[in-house]
Structure formats: C-alpha cells, structure tokens
Design a protein around this motif. Sequence first.
Motif, PDB file in Angstrom:
ATOM      1  N   TRP A  46       0.801  -1.416  -0.156  1.00 50.00           N
ATOM      2  CA  TRP A  46       0.195   0.062   0.112  1.00 50.00           C
ATOM      3  C   TRP A  46       0.902   1.268   0.031  1.00 50.00           C
ATOM      4  O   TRP A  46       1.854   1.355   0.868  1.00 50.00           O
ATOM      5  N   ALA A 120      10.362 -13.061  13.288  1.00 47.61           N
ATOM      6  CA  ALA A 120       9.033 -13.307  13.116  1.00 47.61           C
ATOM      7  C   ALA A 120       8.358 -12.067  13.017  1.00 47.61           C
ATOM      8  O   ALA A 120       7.032 -12.263  12.648  1.00 47.61           O
ATOM      9  N   TYR A 122       6.365  -9.359  10.728  1.00 41.74           N
ATOM     10  CA  TYR A 122       5.794  -9.348   9.833  1.00 41.74           C
ATOM     11  C   TYR A 122       6.204  -7.984   8.925  1.00 41.74           C
ATOM     12  O   TYR A 122       6.522  -7.158   9.709  1.00 41.74           O
ATOM     13  N   SER A 123       6.002  -7.704   7.649  1.00 43.00           N
ATOM     14  CA  SER A 123       6.174  -6.490   7.093  1.00 43.00           C
ATOM     15  C   SER A 123       5.090  -5.658   7.473  1.00 43.00           C
ATOM     16  O   SER A 123       3.840  -6.075   7.595  1.00 43.00           O
ATOM     17  N   PHE A 124       5.421  -4.470   7.719  1.00 43.04           N
ATOM     18  CA  PHE A 124       4.191  -3.476   8.004  1.00 43.04           C
ATOM     19  C   PHE A 124       4.297  -2.424   6.862  1.00 43.04           C
ATOM     20  O   PHE A 124       3.561  -1.479   6.926  1.00 43.04           O
ATOM     21  N   GLN A 126       2.077  -2.317   4.366  1.00 37.41           N
ATOM     22  CA  GLN A 126       0.585  -2.272   3.978  1.00 37.41           C
ATOM     23  C   GLN A 126       0.073  -1.282   5.239  1.00 37.41           C
ATOM     24  O   GLN A 126      -0.767  -0.396   5.020  1.00 37.41           O
ATOM     25  N   ARG A 127       0.667  -1.168   6.419  1.00 41.17           N
ATOM     26  CA  ARG A 127       0.091  -0.358   7.475  1.00 41.17           C
ATOM     27  C   ARG A 127       0.628   1.004   7.693  1.00 41.17           C
ATOM     28  O   ARG A 127       0.276   1.639   8.210  1.00 41.17           O
TER      29      ARG A 127
END
Lengths: 163, 217
Positions: A46, A120, A122-124, A126-127
């Motif tokens: 995003w 551990a 996750y990718s951020f 998109q946030r």
Amino acid sequence: MRRPLLLLLLLLPLAACDDMTAQPKRNAYADPSVAPGRVPTDSVSWRDHSTAPPPLTLALIERGQQRFRIDCTPCHSELGDGNGMIVQRGFPQPPSYQEDRLRAAPPQHFYDVITNGHGAMYSFAQRVAPEDRWAIAAYIKALQRSQHAAIADLTAAERAALP
Amino acid sequence: MAAIFRPSANLAAKVVLLGMAALLAGGTGWWLVWPRTDWSRRVGWVIDQPVPFSHEHHVAGLGIDCRFCHTSVEVSSNAGMPPTYTCMTCHSQIWTNAELLAPVRESLAQGRPIAWNVVNDIPQYVYFNHSIHIAKGVGCASCHGSVDRMALTYKASSFTMQFCLNCHRDPGPNLRPKEAIYDTEWHRTADTPSPAALMQQYGVPNRDLTDCSICHR
C-alpha cells in the motif's frame, strides 16, 4: 367508469419505487473492492514507494512517537526493550533497541525492517506509509538516545532543574 | 317501508370502524415507529462472524490501538478492515493451533479474505466519512460505544438519520480533545475545554452541518 381507471393510473408511479439502501454508484461503502472482507490480496505494498529520508525535525519525531505507539509498542514496548504486551503473551522477544548493534544502526535499517519485516516480524509496508517509516525510525533513534544521555549533554537550564 | 339495514349491520359497522382505526394505528406504527426502534435497528445485537473476534481482549486486555488494525481511519472515508495479514502478524506465533483461528490461517494460506459481516450498517445513500470526524474531534466511542468492552462486536448506536442529526445540530458536546479520540473510556471532566472552545479549536462551523448535501450527494 373513467375515475377508477384514472386512480389506477395514479398507482402506476409506485412501480418505480425501489430499495434506495442499495445503490450501484461510487461510494466507499458500496464499492465491492473496498467493502469489508474484500481486501485485495496484493494490498501489502500500500502506497509503497521509496522516499529520501526527510529532514530531522521535532515534528517528525513526534509523528514517529505517535505511530510507534500504535504499530510498534504491542511487541517492542514504549521503552523499546522488546518486552511489550504481545511478547508477554508468548510472541518471540525482539531485541532491545539498546543493543550496541542497533544503537549503531542507521535509520535506514529501521525503515527497511518496517518495510520488509525481520525474523518473526511481519512486514508493515501495508500499514505504515513510507513517510511514517522515516518518522518511526527517527523516533527509535531518539528513544535510544534518551536512555544513554549524560548530564553533560543537558543545557545549563535543564541541569538546574535536576533534583 | 322496510329497514334498509338489518340489525346485524350495527355489528358490521362497529367492526369496520374499529378495523379502520386499528389499521391506521398499525400502519402508523409500522411506517413511522417501528423503523425507529432500537429493536428493528438491532442495537446491541451481536452479529455472527466467521471468527468470534473479541475487541475486549485485543483492546482492553492487550492495549492495542484502534489504528493498528483500522489503519485508514484518519485518512479515508473507510476506517479499513484489517486484511488477514494483520491478524497473522501476531497469530503466526501465538495461538497457532487454536481451532477458533483455523479460518484465519486458511484465509492466509489460500489468499481468500475473511468475509466479516457488517455490524454498523448505513444505507448507501449516506456518504459517511471517518477521517473528517476524527480530524474534527469526534471520538470512536461517540458512535461505536465502548468497543473495548465488547467480547463480541455489536452495534452500539441506532445509526438512524435522527442519530446523526442529534450531533450535527449541536456538535460541541460530542467533541473531545485530540489525545482522547481513541480513548474508549474518556468522558468529560471539569478540565475538558467547553463545547464552544472545542468547536473553535477544531474550526467546526456553527452552521450548515444539517445541509442535505453534507451527507447525501
């Protein structure tokens, strides 16, 4: 004989009535592409685009603090020691920001971890928008500094205020 | 001359008159009263979901900010429903074998979104925008209630036009300081700026907020 027929004709417009609650037009709540439960699967990137690091300002660090407390504290905690609430509930503990390795890391490192994830985490991407990634990186650097400040770093006025 | 009506016509006349009165009352109730009741608007009814997600646990228990999942609430008309990826940020490591979360894991594995059911329904002729309400000091709880106490999510307000207008006619009392917008337990105290001061501070005009085109386009 004529009148009932006319009255019946008056009823005819009722046929045009429909359910206005469902309208096939552009509306955030009518568009199936954004309606709940239909998030596109490729939405991870995003608004993702590489940006140059913005100039370091107090506003940037404050923005970073706000976003850090939303997206990062659940695991990293407000201190950045990696003992957040989710870690207390069993998530693998992330390293403390006070580690020498991370204290030496440039903001770019934190930007990249937010974008791509790490271990551990996750990718951020998109946030957290790219501008906010820089803001969070700046805040993490400030957080590290805050716990390694010496008395000598303070201004005279600040030193006078010490107990 | 013979009587025009038989004696039983008295009864028929009464029944017809009573019936008409009942029809009028019933019709008024069905048309005007029923749609406005909390019962018909299903206020407080828990909506069945594919996964029994608890806001109480995640918000009050773990202290996760609304915006961790509802990421676009500040910048978009839509608050944003989290994709499964957001759920799995934590649940890839925690509760990994829970039967309850099987649909979440399946959703990520198959790339198929979880189809949550709408809780807060507004008709499509209403152009509601979350971001402007957040920017002008309306807290989440003002419409959504104490979500942090909902073990299962339900609608806390009727979301009728009357509900919207109650605030649009006099927004001041429903505004709160910026730092309290996401605080589900916030309430007005003696230190809170006055409604008029908050209106001034957020630049909310004291007029026009009930124009049709504010919500309908």
